[in-house]
Write an enzyme that holds these catalytic residues in place. Structure first.
Site, PDB file in Angstrom:
ATOM      1  CG  HIS A 101      -5.295   3.806   0.982  1.00 47.84           C
ATOM      2  ND1 HIS A 101      -4.955   2.501   0.686  1.00 47.84           N
ATOM      3  CD2 HIS A 101      -6.593   3.936   0.615  1.00 47.84           C
ATOM      4  CE1 HIS A 101      -5.992   1.879   0.159  1.00 47.84           C
ATOM      5  NE2 HIS A 101      -7.005   2.730   0.104  1.00 47.84           N
TER       6      HIS A 101
ATOM      7  CG  ASP B 239      -2.298   0.563   0.937  1.00 46.77           C
ATOM      8  OD1 ASP B 239      -2.360   1.796   0.768  1.00 46.77           O
ATOM      9  OD2 ASP B 239      -3.280  -0.187   0.877  1.00 46.77           O
TER      10      ASP B 239
ATOM     11  CB  SER C 297      -9.397   0.265   0.024  1.00 44.98           C
ATOM     12  OG  SER C 297      -8.808   0.316  -1.240  1.00 44.98           O
TER      13      SER C 297
END
Length: 535
Positions: free
Chosen positions: A168, A135, A366
């Site tokens: 994220h 990520d 996600s």
């Protein structure tokens, strides 16, 4: 109804023709056949043999340069002159050439909703299991220390160090393994070890090459850090069959190495630009039949599953080109609170989503993906002998399917209403139930490949088949149930998937138009369209 059957039959003929055309002698992907390419192109070359220095010298002789070698998938990442592309494709050792495509990144209530709190009470916390997170990086926070840091390895593939400046990756890691910081926002498996493989930059952007390098690194480190699970909350559009997609080849290599690969389905379920009502929008590498592809549910602010609904933005199958049934399973992904320090990019861009100094709310597939990754870690802690296929089978076989036939979500910003149907292309095998999966002891053998829609019978039943002759290990009736798969009020009614007004007339899934897709979205924050979630 007879008219629909005739249209579907004709569509299969179109698909067969397109498949033959795709699998012919042309070794250049459609994007590389365009005339407006830059003078130098970044490509991934798949070889029929293991690439050698002689292959690299051959490309150097064309004016190209090796950037990365991917032995695990018999491929190399090169920069080559536009004029050399056809000569490269004509090399008899070359199987396929594709661009280095851009990729984008796609809990108290959550834990209770999927019954992971019961697992924790029984002592299953993921202890001893390594979960690789590919990520935007992971911030070193108190929530990842018990008491020492559980981020046991870090590496960046986009320059700089592996720390997260976007947010994220930290949010995803928290859903998997945050200890909650003494509060209520603990992850699904709060004792797992985290392997931080940063493949997305400060804006959440990456490429096929950065993600593939991270995947191959996870395979290499598997035995050093007991990596049993790989989380990919990212994706990009599908440009061809999974068998020719380097991103799919990489996740298959990880799966075959014994790592459970969990991938986001994508957030394009509202996309009706091609009159498909969001069907056929699964992103890569979630289109691969090996991996566990995850769609997003709305927990509705409670741990009671009875009022939960599918998030209308959650991407739906079947997959483009291959017609694989996806997603495989759904999990909470809407308005999920997890770790994200207030000094990172996402927190600055969406201050209204900050819950406290170190916790933030995000939505998207996600966020649903790490819920399933955490669940896989719990299963592997309980029974380390499980193979990736057995983990996938247990999670899907025990998923619940107590859904209405449809639900409606209204976007408060646009006042547009979106209707979702609870068919196998929307919810897969059903809603993740961690406790049920932990209690499942039924044996399963062979591969747990997601099935393909092989044909449609004259009475409109969808017939599921295996991939390359492999049967689905659990059987269609066990996982989906006849009513979910081909009930008259779900998939076939309203011409949603197979009817003339949807996928077929626009050649989106079946037709040749998809073979010449010219555009390419970024590998970046997969959750942009769903950042604030939906009601």
């Amino acid at each position: 109804m007879d008219r629909i059957i005739k249209i579907v039959t004709a569509a299969w003929l179109v698909f067969a023709f397109a498949t033959v055309a795709w699998c012919g002698s042309e070794r250049l992907s459609p994007e590389l056949r365009r005339r407006n390419l830059p003078a130098t192109v970044d490509v991934i070359v798949q070889y029929k043999v293991q690439p050698t220095p002689a292959h690299h010298r051959r490309i150097a002789g064309m004016g190209g340069a090796l950037r990365n070698q991917f032995d695990a998938i018999r491929s190399g990442h090169y920069s080559v002159p536009r004029a050399a592309l056809q000569a490269l494709a004509d090399d008899p050792d070359v199987a396929f050439v594709s661009p280095n495509r851009p990729v984008k990144g796609m809990l108290d209530i959550t834990r209770g909703t999927v019954h992971a709190d019961i697992a924790r009470n029984l002592g299953f916390t993921g202890k001893g299991i390594g979960v690789a997170v590919i990520d935007s990086g992971i911030s070193d926070m108190a929530e990842f220390r018990n008491p020492n840091s559980r981020i046991v390895y870090q590496q960046s593939f986009v320059g700089g160090d592996a720390r997260d400046s976007f947010g994220h990756g930290t949010h995803v890691a928290g859903i998997i393994g945050s200890n909650g910081g003494g509060g209520v926002y603990a992850g699904i498996a709060p004792d797992v070890n985290l392997i931080n493989l940063r493949a997305l930059d400060a804006n959440g952007n990456g490429t096929d090459a950065t993600v593939i390098r991270a995947i191959i690194t996870a395979i290499f480190l598997k035995d050093f850090y007991h990596i049993r699970v790989l989380n990919l909350s990212l994706g990009r559009p599908v440009f061809g069959p999974a068998s020719r997609d380097p991103l799919c080849l990489a996740v298959e290599a990880a799966w075959k190495a014994g790592i459970v690969v969990v991938v986001a389905a994508g957030n394009d379920g509202r996309d009706n630009s091609e009159n498909t009502q969001g069907y056929g929008t699964i992103t890569a590498p979630g289109n691969d039949p090996y991996v566990i592809t995850v769609g997003a549910m709305k927990a509705m602010g409670t741990t009671n599953r009875s009022d939960d609904a599918i998030a209308s933005y959650s991407s739906k199958g079947p997959t483009l080109f291959d017609h694989v049934v996806k997603p495989d399973i759904v999990a909470p992904g809407n308005k999920i609170v997890s770790t994200l320090p207030s000094n990172l990019t996402l927190a600055a861009e969406y201050p209204q989503n900050q819950v406290s100094q170190d916790f933030f709310m995000l939505s998207g597939t996600s966020m649903a993906t790490p819920v399933v990754s955490g669940a896989a870690a719990l299963l592997l802690q309980k029974d380390p002998s499980l193979t990736p296929d057995q983990v996938k089978a247990r999670l899907m076989r025990t998923a619940t399917r107590d859904f209405p036939s449809s639900s409606v979500s209204v976007d408060p910003a646009t006042n547009i209403a979106y209707t979702s149907y609870y068919d196998m292309f929307t919810i897969g095998a059903g809603y993740l139930d961690v406790n049920a999966a932990l209690n499942d002891t039924n044996p399963s053998r062979g591969l747990a490949l997601s099935p393909v829609v092989s044909r449609i019978t004259p009475d409109n039943q969808i017939v599921l088949g295996g991939i390359d002759g492999q049967n689905v290990v659990w059987g269609a009736n066990v996982v989906w149930g006849a009513n979910v798969v081909w009930g008259a009020t779900t998939v076939l009614a309203n011409n949603v998937v197979w009817g003339a007004s949807a996928i077929l007339t626009d050649n989106v899934v079946w037709g040749a138009d998809t073979l010449s897709s010219a555009g390419s979205a970024a590998i970046a924050d997969e959750d942009a369209p769903a950042i604030n979630g939906e009601p």
